[in-house]
Design a protein around this motif. Structure first.
Motif, PDB file in Angstrom:
ATOM      1  N   GLY A 120     -17.710 -28.161  20.417  1.00  0.00           N
ATOM      2  CA  GLY A 120     -18.231 -27.483  19.867  1.00  0.00           C
ATOM      3  C   GLY A 120     -17.196 -27.652  18.646  1.00  0.00           C
ATOM      4  O   GLY A 120     -17.450 -26.696  18.217  1.00  0.00           O
ATOM      5  N   VAL A 121     -16.664 -28.002  18.927  1.00  0.00           N
ATOM      6  CA  VAL A 121     -15.117 -28.212  17.831  1.00  0.00           C
ATOM      7  C   VAL A 121     -15.337 -28.960  16.996  1.00  0.00           C
ATOM      8  O   VAL A 121     -15.513 -29.987  16.899  1.00  0.00           O
ATOM      9  CB  VAL A 121     -13.870 -28.493  18.881  1.00  0.00           C
ATOM     10  N   SER A 122     -14.546 -27.538  15.791  1.00  0.00           N
ATOM     11  CA  SER A 122     -14.762 -28.550  14.143  1.00  0.00           C
ATOM     12  C   SER A 122     -13.781 -29.444  14.169  1.00  0.00           C
ATOM     13  O   SER A 122     -12.331 -28.525  14.579  1.00  0.00           O
ATOM     14  CB  SER A 122     -15.003 -27.585  12.831  1.00  0.00           C
ATOM     15  N   TRP A 123     -13.871 -30.838  14.152  1.00  0.00           N
ATOM     16  CA  TRP A 123     -12.012 -31.267  13.238  1.00  0.00           C
ATOM     17  C   TRP A 123     -12.622 -32.477  12.239  1.00  0.00           C
ATOM     18  O   TRP A 123     -13.251 -32.673  11.665  1.00  0.00           O
ATOM     19  CB  TRP A 123     -12.206 -32.841  14.930  1.00  0.00           C
ATOM     20  N   VAL A 124     -10.725 -32.888  12.218  1.00  0.00           N
ATOM     21  CA  VAL A 124     -11.249 -33.930  11.071  1.00  0.00           C
ATOM     22  C   VAL A 124     -10.440 -35.336  11.418  1.00  0.00           C
ATOM     23  O   VAL A 124      -9.522 -35.109  12.441  1.00  0.00           O
ATOM     24  CB  VAL A 124     -10.542 -33.520  10.024  1.00  0.00           C
ATOM     25  N   VAL A 125     -10.721 -36.312  11.347  1.00  0.00           N
ATOM     26  CA  VAL A 125      -9.837 -37.936  11.504  1.00  0.00           C
ATOM     27  C   VAL A 125     -10.225 -38.408   9.983  1.00  0.00           C
ATOM     28  O   VAL A 125      -9.740 -38.472   9.265  1.00  0.00           O
ATOM     29  CB  VAL A 125     -11.473 -38.652  11.746  1.00  0.00           C
ATOM     30  N   HIS A 126      -8.429 -38.761  10.032  1.00  0.00           N
ATOM     31  CA  HIS A 126      -8.241 -39.976   9.134  1.00  0.00           C
ATOM     32  C   HIS A 126      -8.266 -41.407   9.904  1.00  0.00           C
ATOM     33  O   HIS A 126      -7.266 -41.518  10.762  1.00  0.00           O
ATOM     34  CB  HIS A 126      -6.403 -40.115   8.926  1.00  0.00           C
ATOM     35  N   GLU A 127      -8.979 -42.220   9.368  1.00  0.00           N
ATOM     36  CA  GLU A 127      -8.946 -43.484   9.510  1.00  0.00           C
ATOM     37  C   GLU A 127      -8.500 -44.224   9.013  1.00  0.00           C
ATOM     38  O   GLU A 127      -8.284 -45.134   8.352  1.00  0.00           O
ATOM     39  CB  GLU A 127     -10.477 -44.057   9.613  1.00  0.00           C
ATOM     40  N   LEU A 128      -6.663 -44.486   9.392  1.00  0.00           N
ATOM     41  CA  LEU A 128      -5.883 -45.668   9.697  1.00  0.00           C
ATOM     42  C   LEU A 128      -5.961 -47.094   9.043  1.00  0.00           C
ATOM     43  O   LEU A 128      -5.249 -46.906   7.707  1.00  0.00           O
ATOM     44  CB  LEU A 128      -5.079 -45.354  10.278  1.00  0.00           C
ATOM     45  N   ASP A 129      -7.509 -47.586   9.272  1.00  0.00           N
ATOM     46  CA  ASP A 129      -7.526 -48.752   8.996  1.00  0.00           C
ATOM     47  C   ASP A 129      -9.115 -47.999   7.572  1.00  0.00           C
ATOM     48  O   ASP A 129      -8.770 -49.187   6.841  1.00  0.00           O
ATOM     49  CB  ASP A 129      -8.828 -49.537   9.975  1.00  0.00           C
ATOM     50  N   LYS A 130      -8.653 -47.634   6.998  1.00  0.00           N
ATOM     51  CA  LYS A 130      -9.617 -47.576   6.087  1.00  0.00           C
ATOM     52  C   LYS A 130      -8.058 -46.294   4.395  1.00  0.00           C
ATOM     53  O   LYS A 130      -8.798 -45.892   3.645  1.00  0.00           O
ATOM     54  CB  LYS A 130     -11.123 -46.322   5.812  1.00  0.00           C
ATOM     55  N   ASP A 131      -7.197 -46.271   5.353  1.00  0.00           N
ATOM     56  CA  ASP A 131      -6.763 -45.441   4.596  1.00  0.00           C
ATOM     57  C   ASP A 131      -5.439 -46.247   3.800  1.00  0.00           C
ATOM     58  O   ASP A 131      -4.880 -47.360   4.626  1.00  0.00           O
ATOM     59  CB  ASP A 131      -5.937 -44.999   5.001  1.00  0.00           C
ATOM     60  N   PRO A 132      -5.212 -46.208   2.556  1.00  0.00           N
ATOM     61  CA  PRO A 132      -4.853 -47.565   1.597  1.00  0.00           C
ATOM     62  C   PRO A 132      -2.938 -47.463   2.361  1.00  0.00           C
ATOM     63  O   PRO A 132      -1.899 -48.155   2.650  1.00  0.00           O
ATOM     64  CB  PRO A 132      -4.530 -47.359   0.044  1.00  0.00           C
ATOM     65  N   ARG A 133      -2.353 -45.982   2.874  1.00  0.00           N
ATOM     66  CA  ARG A 133      -1.067 -46.076   3.731  1.00  0.00           C
ATOM     67  C   ARG A 133      -0.873 -45.731   5.165  1.00  0.00           C
ATOM     68  O   ARG A 133      -0.633 -45.035   5.448  1.00  0.00           O
ATOM     69  CB  ARG A 133      -0.612 -44.146   3.082  1.00  0.00           C
ATOM     70  N   GLY A 134      -2.236 -46.270   5.638  1.00  0.00           N
ATOM     71  CA  GLY A 134      -2.490 -45.961   7.214  1.00  0.00           C
ATOM     72  C   GLY A 134      -1.603 -46.588   8.043  1.00  0.00           C
ATOM     73  O   GLY A 134      -1.242 -46.749   8.699  1.00  0.00           O
ATOM     74  N   LYS A 135      -1.263 -47.933   7.222  1.00  0.00           N
ATOM     75  CA  LYS A 135      -0.003 -48.867   8.180  1.00  0.00           C
ATOM     76  C   LYS A 135       1.579 -47.645   8.091  1.00  0.00           C
ATOM     77  O   LYS A 135       1.891 -48.011   8.948  1.00  0.00           O
ATOM     78  CB  LYS A 135       0.525 -50.542   7.658  1.00  0.00           C
ATOM     79  N   ASP A 136       1.586 -47.077   7.307  1.00  0.00           N
ATOM     80  CA  ASP A 136       2.925 -46.336   7.420  1.00  0.00           C
ATOM     81  C   ASP A 136       2.700 -45.080   8.119  1.00  0.00           C
ATOM     82  O   ASP A 136       3.742 -44.687   8.961  1.00  0.00           O
ATOM     83  CB  ASP A 136       3.461 -45.304   6.091  1.00  0.00           C
ATOM     84  N   VAL A 137       1.689 -44.237   8.182  1.00  0.00           N
ATOM     85  CA  VAL A 137       0.847 -42.968   8.788  1.00  0.00           C
ATOM     86  C   VAL A 137       0.883 -44.071  10.328  1.00  0.00           C
ATOM     87  O   VAL A 137       2.015 -43.506  11.196  1.00  0.00           O
ATOM     88  CB  VAL A 137      -0.133 -43.056   8.866  1.00  0.00           C
ATOM     89  N   GLU A 138       0.892 -45.263  11.206  1.00  0.00           N
ATOM     90  CA  GLU A 138       0.404 -45.737  11.962  1.00  0.00           C
ATOM     91  C   GLU A 138       1.649 -45.973  12.762  1.00  0.00           C
ATOM     92  O   GLU A 138       2.522 -45.473  13.336  1.00  0.00           O
ATOM     93  CB  GLU A 138       0.109 -46.896  12.126  1.00  0.00           C
ATOM     94  N   ARG A 139       2.998 -46.796  12.280  1.00  0.00           N
ATOM     95  CA  ARG A 139       4.610 -46.758  12.378  1.00  0.00           C
ATOM     96  C   ARG A 139       4.803 -45.389  12.799  1.00  0.00           C
ATOM     97  O   ARG A 139       5.667 -44.760  13.454  1.00  0.00           O
ATOM     98  CB  ARG A 139       4.954 -47.322  11.201  1.00  0.00           C
ATOM     99  N   ALA A 140       4.849 -44.051  11.951  1.00  0.00           N
ATOM    100  CA  ALA A 140       4.930 -43.222  11.724  1.00  0.00           C
ATOM    101  C   ALA A 140       4.721 -42.279  13.589  1.00  0.00           C
ATOM    102  O   ALA A 140       5.277 -41.807  14.573  1.00  0.00           O
ATOM    103  CB  ALA A 140       4.965 -41.668  10.799  1.00  0.00           C
ATOM    104  N   LEU A 141       3.157 -42.195  13.516  1.00  0.00           N
ATOM    105  CA  LEU A 141       2.586 -41.958  14.834  1.00  0.00           C
ATOM    106  C   LEU A 141       3.094 -42.789  15.801  1.00  0.00           C
ATOM    107  O   LEU A 141       3.027 -41.962  17.263  1.00  0.00           O
ATOM    108  CB  LEU A 141       0.878 -41.717  15.109  1.00  0.00           C
ATOM    109  N   ALA A 142       3.786 -44.250  15.735  1.00  0.00           N
ATOM    110  CA  ALA A 142       4.255 -44.800  17.150  1.00  0.00           C
ATOM    111  C   ALA A 142       5.628 -44.368  17.435  1.00  0.00           C
ATOM    112  O   ALA A 142       5.436 -44.095  19.156  1.00  0.00           O
ATOM    113  CB  ALA A 142       3.646 -45.798  16.601  1.00  0.00           C
ATOM    114  N   GLY A 143       5.531 -43.732  16.453  1.00  0.00           N
ATOM    115  CA  GLY A 143       7.496 -42.867  16.677  1.00  0.00           C
ATOM    116  C   GLY A 143       7.456 -41.850  17.488  1.00  0.00           C
ATOM    117  O   GLY A 143       7.815 -41.335  18.360  1.00  0.00           O
ATOM    118  N   MET A 144       5.970 -41.063  17.043  1.00  0.00           N
ATOM    119  CA  MET A 144       5.800 -39.749  18.088  1.00  0.00           C
ATOM    120  C   MET A 144       5.077 -40.193  19.004  1.00  0.00           C
ATOM    121  O   MET A 144       5.462 -38.997  19.969  1.00  0.00           O
ATOM    122  CB  MET A 144       4.827 -39.044  16.269  1.00  0.00           C
ATOM    123  N   VAL A 145       4.189 -40.790  19.282  1.00  0.00           N
ATOM    124  CA  VAL A 145       3.477 -40.957  20.547  1.00  0.00           C
ATOM    125  C   VAL A 145       4.722 -41.815  21.334  1.00  0.00           C
ATOM    126  O   VAL A 145       3.823 -41.300  22.954  1.00  0.00           O
ATOM    127  CB  VAL A 145       1.959 -41.311  19.919  1.00  0.00           C
TER     128      VAL A 145
END
Length: 188
Positions: A120-145
């Motif tokens: 029953g949680v309201s969530w939002v998703v950012h789909e990196l393959d549909k984001d023009p800056r998705g690769k930058d976000v993916e690199r930042a997330l790889a460092g965080m995760v």
């Protein structure tokens, strides 16, 4: 959810690391005598990139930061730990109580979204393959995760929880629902 003093301190330090990593487009955690850290600093300088470095050996809380980074990058010692685009990730992750970074065709991302929907949680998703800056976000997330690919990466209350295995571990141990309540994602 009840936290021990140790868990609270670790959580506060993780928040501090995330905050430091989001202050500039490129943030490097290193040590003043580390040759690899020096090489990374030199590379970014030669590329003309504006960066900031946090030298853990000169920080009074450097050992605490180092322990958090070990958990994030998955190696010891963690330096150099480079965060690219962390500011964008932090901004996106704080938009709602539950934020999921994923890709549209990822079965694990689908499993996490389904779990939150069933709770029953309201969530939002950012789909990196549909984001023009998705690769930058993916690199930042790889460092965080601490792994690549980093998806799904789940943030609750603006704080990184982690990928699917961390979310499921919290759920199976009974800690996910209290965490969701604390973040304002669940009211019952």
């Amino acid at each position: 959810m009840a936290y021990s003093c140790h868990q609270f301190a670790r959580s506060a330090m993780a928040d501090r690391v995330t905050n430091l990593a989001s202050q500039r487009a490129v943030v490097i955690f290193g040590a003043s005598n580390c040759c690899m850290c020096h090489a990374v600093n030199t590379l970014f300088t030669e590329l003309g990139v504006s960066w900031t470095v946090h030298e853990l050996d000169k920080d009074p809380r450097g050992k605490d930061v180092e322990r958090v980074l070990v958990g994030m990058v998955g190696r010891n010692p963690p330096a150099p730990a480079v965060f690219i685009g962390g500011r964008r990730v932090t901004k996106l992750a704080s938009q709602r109580a539950v934020v999921i970074f994923g890709v549209s065709n990822c079965c694990m991302c689908h499993a996490v979204k389904t779990l939150f929907t069933e709770l029953g949680v309201s969530w939002v998703v950012h789909e990196l393959d549909k984001d023009p800056r998705g690769k930058d976000v993916e690199r930042a997330l790889a460092g965080m995760v601490g792994r690549s690919p980093p998806v799904p990466a789940v943030f609750i209350g603006g704080r990184l929880v982690g990928p699917t295995d961390k979310v499921m571990t919290l759920h199976l141990s009974g800690q996910l629902v209290p965490l969701l309540r604390q973040a304002g994602a669940l009211w019952l």
